[in-house]
Design an enzyme around this catalytic site. Structure first.
Site, PDB file in Angstrom:
ATOM      1  N   GLU A 118       0.869  -1.165   0.000  1.00  0.00           N
ATOM      2  CA  GLU A 118       0.000   0.000   0.000  1.00  0.00           C
ATOM      3  C   GLU A 118       0.911   1.222   0.000  1.00  0.00           C
ATOM      4  OE1 GLU A 118      -4.010   1.242   2.392  1.00  0.00           O
ATOM      5  OE2 GLU A 118      -2.280   0.661   3.601  1.00  0.00           O
ATOM      6  N   GLU A 205      -7.552  11.373   2.487  1.00  0.00           N
ATOM      7  CA  GLU A 205      -7.821  10.435   3.575  1.00  0.00           C
ATOM      8  C   GLU A 205      -8.019  11.197   4.869  1.00  0.00           C
ATOM      9  OE1 GLU A 205      -6.026   6.055   2.632  1.00  0.00           O
ATOM     10  OE2 GLU A 205      -5.017   7.282   4.120  1.00  0.00           O
TER      11      GLU A 205
END
Length: 219
Positions: A118, A205
């Site tokens: 990720e 985010e």
């Protein structure tokens, strides 16, 4: 006739009273949010996830543009970009008003393999994720310098243990070009052996975020 000075004082007093009594409100987009999930929209790949807390309103707009507004969200990720982008340049622009624990990032996962990686190329942030490990190095590219961090985490996918890698920009910005190849070269020079991305999006985010908004356009 009321003197001009007296009139200005009176207007100032009324304005102050109204400001003191008004509740600050987050401007929330009218209309329903795009459902959580991922897919293709007008030639771009999008990804939207949230944990169901608070209010997160994400909308796919024309071409590579999207908007997102949030309030009292524990965790969400929202953005637009490319599926199977290779190591291309990603150019974006827009506006970004973060809460205290949010960041603007190029985000994605590598192709399915053990470990899945990720990755984050963080362009602007109020709060850097608490699970980043010690600094591993740095890379100068895209008109600035990025510090590189790694960490591992456990997820529910069959491949098990995973790796997270971060390039965190020192000179924060909202808009510009990110050269994925330069970041991949820097990461792999540390022995990480990171595969090509399965997708790469320009994302917002939030973590325990009070409120914020963004409108981002990917070229």
């Amino acid at each position: 006739m009321i003197a001009l000075k007296s009139l200005l004082v009176a207007l100032s007093t009324i304005s102050g009273a109204l400001a003191a009594t008004a509740e600050p409100e987050l401007a929330v987009r009218q209309g329903p949010s795009t459902p959580t999930g991922s897919g293709n929209h007008e030639g771009f790949y999008y990804y939207f996830w949230n944990d169901g807390s608070g209010s997160v309103n994400y909308a796919n707009e024309d071409g590579g543009q999207y908007s997102v507004q949030w309030k009292d969200s524990n965790s969400f990720t929202a953005g637009k970009g490319y599926e199977n982008p290779g190591l291309r340049n990603i150019t974006y622009s827009g506006s970004y008003t973060p809460g205290p624990r949010d960041h603007l990032t190029i985000y994605g996962h590598t192709q399915i393999r053990n470990p899945i990686v990720e990755f984050y190329i963080i362009e602007d942030y109020k709060y850097l994720l608490g699970n980043v490990g010690p600094k591993q190095g740095s890379v100068t590219t895209d008109g600035g310098t990025y510090d590189i961090y790694t960490s591992s985490y456990q997820s529910g996918i069959p491949e098990g243990a995973n790796l997270q890698v971060y390039s965190v920009r020192r000179e924060k910005r909202v808009g510009g070009t990110v050269n994925l190849a330069n970041h991949w070269d820097a990461w792999n020079s540390l022995g990480l052996r990171i595969e090509y991305p399965r997708y790469a999006i320009v994302a917002v985010e939030g973590w325990s975020s009070s409120a914020g908004s963004a409108t981002i356009k990917v070229e």
